[in-house]
Design a protein around this motif. Structure first.
Motif, PDB file in Angstrom:
ATOM      1  N   VAL A 150      35.143  42.851  39.915  1.00  0.00           N
ATOM      2  CA  VAL A 150      33.932  42.135  40.327  1.00  0.00           C
ATOM      3  C   VAL A 150      32.948  42.045  39.173  1.00  0.00           C
ATOM      4  N   VAL A 151      32.733  43.153  38.481  1.00  0.00           N
ATOM      5  CA  VAL A 151      31.726  43.200  37.413  1.00  0.00           C
ATOM      6  C   VAL A 151      32.117  42.304  36.250  1.00  0.00           C
ATOM      7  N   VAL A 152      33.393  42.352  35.839  1.00  0.00           N
ATOM      8  CA  VAL A 152      33.784  41.578  34.665  1.00  0.00           C
ATOM      9  C   VAL A 152      33.697  40.076  34.933  1.00  0.00           C
ATOM     10  N   LEU A 153      34.050  39.645  36.138  1.00  0.00           N
ATOM     11  CA  LEU A 153      33.948  38.213  36.435  1.00  0.00           C
ATOM     12  C   LEU A 153      32.497  37.780  36.541  1.00  0.00           C
ATOM     13  N   PHE A 154      31.654  38.652  37.063  1.00  0.00           N
ATOM     14  CA  PHE A 154      30.229  38.324  37.118  1.00  0.00           C
ATOM     15  C   PHE A 154      29.655  38.215  35.705  1.00  0.00           C
ATOM     16  N   ALA A 214      31.274  45.761  32.259  1.00  0.00           N
ATOM     17  CA  ALA A 214      32.715  45.876  32.502  1.00  0.00           C
ATOM     18  C   ALA A 214      33.289  47.080  31.768  1.00  0.00           C
ATOM     19  N   GLY A 215      32.811  47.331  30.544  1.00  0.00           N
ATOM     20  CA  GLY A 215      33.271  48.496  29.795  1.00  0.00           C
ATOM     21  C   GLY A 215      32.977  49.787  30.520  1.00  0.00           C
ATOM     22  N   VAL A 216      31.773  49.897  31.069  1.00  0.00           N
ATOM     23  CA  VAL A 216      31.373  51.105  31.786  1.00  0.00           C
ATOM     24  C   VAL A 216      32.263  51.332  32.999  1.00  0.00           C
ATOM     25  N   PHE A 217      32.417  50.318  33.828  1.00  0.00           N
ATOM     26  CA  PHE A 217      33.166  50.512  35.063  1.00  0.00           C
ATOM     27  C   PHE A 217      34.666  50.619  34.823  1.00  0.00           C
ATOM     28  N   PHE A 218      35.165  49.984  33.775  1.00  0.00           N
ATOM     29  CA  PHE A 218      36.573  50.155  33.417  1.00  0.00           C
ATOM     30  C   PHE A 218      36.834  51.623  33.080  1.00  0.00           C
ATOM     31  N   ALA A 219      35.962  52.206  32.275  1.00  0.00           N
ATOM     32  CA  ALA A 219      36.142  53.602  31.876  1.00  0.00           C
ATOM     33  C   ALA A 219      35.993  54.547  33.059  1.00  0.00           C
ATOM     34  N   MET A 220      35.027  54.280  33.925  1.00  0.00           N
ATOM     35  CA  MET A 220      34.797  55.167  35.054  1.00  0.00           C
ATOM     36  C   MET A 220      35.887  55.054  36.123  1.00  0.00           C
ATOM     37  N   GLU A 221      36.276  53.828  36.416  1.00  0.00           N
ATOM     38  CA  GLU A 221      37.209  53.592  37.522  1.00  0.00           C
ATOM     39  C   GLU A 221      38.654  53.882  37.150  1.00  0.00           C
ATOM     40  N   LEU A 222      39.023  53.624  35.887  1.00  0.00           N
ATOM     41  CA  LEU A 222      40.416  53.769  35.488  1.00  0.00           C
ATOM     42  C   LEU A 222      40.669  54.989  34.604  1.00  0.00           C
ATOM     43  N   ILE A 223      39.733  55.321  33.729  1.00  0.00           N
ATOM     44  CA  ILE A 223      39.976  56.407  32.783  1.00  0.00           C
ATOM     45  C   ILE A 223      39.541  57.756  33.356  1.00  0.00           C
ATOM     46  N   LEU A 224      38.276  57.888  33.743  1.00  0.00           N
ATOM     47  CA  LEU A 224      37.806  59.162  34.297  1.00  0.00           C
ATOM     48  C   LEU A 224      38.261  59.357  35.733  1.00  0.00           C
ATOM     49  N   ILE A 248      29.738  35.592  43.898  1.00  0.00           N
ATOM     50  CA  ILE A 248      30.015  37.004  44.131  1.00  0.00           C
ATOM     51  C   ILE A 248      30.626  37.248  45.513  1.00  0.00           C
ATOM     52  N   LEU A 249      30.111  36.629  46.553  1.00  0.00           N
ATOM     53  CA  LEU A 249      30.619  36.888  47.903  1.00  0.00           C
ATOM     54  C   LEU A 249      32.093  36.522  48.055  1.00  0.00           C
ATOM     55  N   PRO A 250      32.507  35.294  47.720  1.00  0.00           N
ATOM     56  CA  PRO A 250      33.948  35.010  47.814  1.00  0.00           C
ATOM     57  C   PRO A 250      34.778  35.848  46.848  1.00  0.00           C
ATOM     58  N   LEU A 251      34.193  36.173  45.701  1.00  0.00           N
ATOM     59  CA  LEU A 251      34.907  37.005  44.732  1.00  0.00           C
ATOM     60  C   LEU A 251      35.178  38.387  45.312  1.00  0.00           C
ATOM     61  N   MET A 252      34.159  38.995  45.903  1.00  0.00           N
ATOM     62  CA  MET A 252      34.326  40.315  46.510  1.00  0.00           C
ATOM     63  C   MET A 252      35.321  40.274  47.665  1.00  0.00           C
ATOM     64  N   LEU A 253      35.253  39.231  48.477  1.00  0.00           N
ATOM     65  CA  LEU A 253      36.172  39.104  49.600  1.00  0.00           C
ATOM     66  C   LEU A 253      37.617  39.035  49.125  1.00  0.00           C
ATOM     67  N   MET A 281      41.382  35.028  39.048  1.00  0.00           N
ATOM     68  CA  MET A 281      41.409  35.925  37.891  1.00  0.00           C
ATOM     69  C   MET A 281      41.059  37.351  38.296  1.00  0.00           C
ATOM     70  N   GLY A 282      39.929  37.494  38.987  1.00  0.00           N
ATOM     71  CA  GLY A 282      39.509  38.826  39.393  1.00  0.00           C
ATOM     72  C   GLY A 282      40.429  39.447  40.423  1.00  0.00           C
ATOM     73  N   ALA A 283      40.944  38.630  41.341  1.00  0.00           N
ATOM     74  CA  ALA A 283      41.771  39.158  42.422  1.00  0.00           C
ATOM     75  C   ALA A 283      43.111  39.677  41.912  1.00  0.00           C
ATOM     76  N   VAL A 284      43.762  38.952  41.013  1.00  0.00           N
ATOM     77  CA  VAL A 284      45.046  39.409  40.488  1.00  0.00           C
ATOM     78  C   VAL A 284      44.869  40.654  39.629  1.00  0.00           C
ATOM     79  N   PHE A 285      43.810  40.665  38.819  1.00  0.00           N
ATOM     80  CA  PHE A 285      43.560  41.877  38.027  1.00  0.00           C
ATOM     81  C   PHE A 285      43.317  43.085  38.931  1.00  0.00           C
ATOM     82  N   ALA A 286      42.521  42.901  39.978  1.00  0.00           N
ATOM     83  CA  ALA A 286      42.250  44.004  40.904  1.00  0.00           C
ATOM     84  C   ALA A 286      43.523  44.475  41.581  1.00  0.00           C
ATOM     85  N   ALA A 287      44.393  43.538  41.959  1.00  0.00           N
ATOM     86  CA  ALA A 287      45.640  43.910  42.625  1.00  0.00           C
ATOM     87  C   ALA A 287      46.561  44.673  41.683  1.00  0.00           C
ATOM     88  N   ALA A 288      46.622  44.252  40.422  1.00  0.00           N
ATOM     89  CA  ALA A 288      47.515  44.909  39.462  1.00  0.00           C
ATOM     90  C   ALA A 288      46.983  46.268  39.030  1.00  0.00           C
TER      91      ALA A 288
END
Length: 590
Positions: free
Chosen positions: A402-406, A192-202, A415-420, A387-394
């Motif tokens: 997806v990664v942090v909830l997994f 989650a740390g890796v993808f948070f930094a890549m997706e939001l920071i970089l 994972i499938l319903p989470l991704m959907l 949890m994952g859906a509201v965070f993704a929306a915000a």
């Protein structure tokens, strides 16, 4: 001051060059930043726990809401009315006096620093953000830990880069390394740390930067686990899909989560605007005065005290009825918005998870009343996906969600319903609002991270057409005392520095020289000790490209380099740009 003290450190030239240019050098820096971020996360967690125990008398008051503070038993549960004010009276002056960047949820400031300030974050933010956020959360502020630790870790990475004067690209990578390390160590979630930094920071990254961020995240996670243990920060039961019809139900939750995430972002800044409009006193007093209002909310719903992870776990376990879940959902939006609006310091990551859990649990319980329980499934599964859906929306960070909830559950079958749900929530949020909860804060200040100006007077004019003559460079070996009179006569506030072989080394500013005069070892310093390496401007750049570098540089101008970026060939100033672009057209002959 921090930076003048850092300048006293004298590095061997070969070592500095290795750090700046070699791949192994940046790997070493990523490792060091990861260690620092991990230690910072450990200290920050300790500060939060200490202040929570001090202000509430409990390890986590949201789990002990029927009790008062044993240190002031005569107040009973009414202590929550005064705790936020006392905390605000402590962190309010601290933030206002030393680091106003520490106010709020932190992540937007890091995004801005990476996108438009070459990753430069003041070192003092590390200490002030840790103290202010720990005081805010410990005294009842209904915010999370991720915003503070991202800003703390990012400031550590930025400080390391500025200390060694690394180039712009590597500075950004180091800031992302610090942010990833902070998330990984705080939540015991390295992925989650890796993808948070890549997706939001970089946001725009390379394979190289990905590797460095991974190294920092893993290092910080190891440090965090050594001190805090390897248990996840939330303990959630495993769930799985029992019936294919449930996918339609998860899809419906995703649409609702998109609305909830957008509403959370909108309410947050509307309440902040309201607080700005109502408050007319000094800013340092604002958290203490506003703490009374926040305390009133906590008196009604003490489960909102602090981060509230125990309450979130109870919702996932199905211990609350629908009415109470909805009350907690609305209450959390209000309490978090108030905490930020009155000048508090803390993140919105955990509140978005909290809101999603309440929404999902209420949705799941409602389905059990409308559909056969064997078809609808456990309400906890909907809480988890919510949890994952509201965070993704915000946040508009679906991969991170997806990664942090997994990582929290280790349950692949969800994972499938989470991704959907996450994809639908993100798409819904984008239809409802252009900005995320992070970028909206910047847009309100007139900053658009995604803006790409492709037209206008700056877009096509090359720098070589507006360049000025190059001021006489200073040799790197010149004593600072000899350079001071030259800098004092320069109209630019900065001068280029060259090595013995004539190669460009960077610039020295009048401000850096003035700060050095206050130090006892000034006579031992050379120009090279105070040289900074700004982002390069080359003659073949357009003015538009050069301006993004020029506006964030110290002094009134920067050297223009040749295409090989080894030798200065001219000088560019703000005034010269304006003169060239707005010069009157020559009069036409009759």
């Amino acid at each position: 001051m921090v930076m003048p003290a850092l300048r006293k450190i004298r590095w061997r030239p070969g070592f500095v060059t290795w750090i700046r240019e070699a791949q192994w050098g940046l790997m070493a820096l990523a490792f060091v930043v990861g260690c620092g971020a991990g230690l910072g996360a450990v200290v920050f967690r300790w500060l939060v726990n200490t202040f929570t125990e001090l202000f509430s008398g409990h390890a986590d008051y949201s789990a002990a809401t029927a009790l008062g503070n044993p240190r002031v038993p005569w107040l009973g549960v009414w202590f929550v009315l005064v705790a936020p004010s006392i905390g605000g009276a402590l962190y309010g002056p601290l933030v206002d006096r030393f680091a106003r960047e520490a106010r709020g949820h932190g992540v937007p400031e890091v995004m801005y620093a990476v996108a438009q300030r070459d990753g430069r974050i003041p070192p003092r933010v590390t200490v002030i953000k840790a103290l202010a956020s720990a005081l805010c959360i410990g005294s009842g502020g209904s915010v999370g830990r991720e915003g503070p630790i991202v800003q703390i870790g990012a400031a550590l990475g930025s400080t390391a880069g500025r200390l060694l004067r690394v180039p712009e690209g590597r500075m950004r990578s180091l800031v992302a390394c610090g942010a990833a390390g902070g998330i990984a160590a705080t939540f015991n979630a390295p992925l989650a740390g890796v993808f948070f930094a890549m997706e939001l920071i970089l946001r725009d990254f390379t394979v190289e930067s990905f590797g460095f961020v991974v190294l920092s995240s893993v290092t910080a996670s190891v440090v965090g686990r050594s001190a805090l243990g390897d248990a996840p920060f939330l303990r959630l039961p495993a769930f799985h899909v029992d019936h294919p019809v449930q996918y339609l139900m998860f899809a419906g939750l995703g649409l609702l989560a998109g609305v909830a995430g957008t509403a959370f972002s909108g309410v947050l800044y509307r309440i902040e605007d309201l607080c700005d409009k109502v408050w007319r006193g000094p800013e340092w007093l604002r958290p203490a005065a506003g703490g009374v209002v926040l305390g009133g909310v906590l008196l009604v719903l003490p489960q909102l005290y602090g981060v509230g992870y125990p309450v979130l776990e109870n919702a996932v376990d199905g211990r609350y009825v629908v009415g109470f879940l909805l009350a907690l959902l609305v209450g959390k939006i209000l309490a978090t918005s108030l905490t930020i609006g009155i000048g508090g310091s803390g993140g919105v990551f955990a509140p978005s998870l909290f809101i999603g859990a309440m929404l999902g649990a209420a949705y799941g319980v409602g389905l059990q009343h409308l559909v056969t329980p064997g078809v609808s499934g456990a309400s906890g599964a909907y809480a988890l996906v919510g949890m994952g859906a509201v965070f993704a929306a915000a946040s508009r960070a679906p991969i991170t969600a997806v990664v942090v909830l997994f990582e929290l559950t280790g349950e692949y079958s969800i994972i499938l319903p989470l991704m959907l749900a996450i994809v639908l929530a993100t798409l819904t949020a984008r239809v409802l609002s252009k900005d995320s909860i992070y970028t909206l804060k910047l847009r309100r200040r007139g900053i658009d991270l995604d803006a790409r100006a492709e037209h206008g007077p700056f877009a096509t004019v090359p720098v070589r057409e507006v360049v000025e003559a190059l001021p006489s460079p200073l040799p790197a070996s010149m004593p600072v005392g000899d350079a001071v009179p030259i800098l004092s006569r320069s109209p630019h506030g900065a001068l280029p520095v060259v090595g013995a072989d004539g190669t460009y080394r960077g610039t020295i500013t009048a401000r850096a020289a003035a700060e050095a005069l206050t130090e006892e070892e000034t006579r031992r310093l050379t120009v090279d000790d105070l040289t900074e390496l700004p982002s390069p401007i080359t003659a073949d750049m357009t003015i538009l490209q050069a301006l993004s570098i020029l506006v964030s540089a110290p002094g009134t101008g920067l050297p223009v380099l040749d295409e090989r970026r080894t030798a200065p060939v001219g000088w560019l100033t703000h005034q010269r740009v304006l003169q060239a672009v707005h010069a009157p057209a020559p009069a036409q002959a009759a």
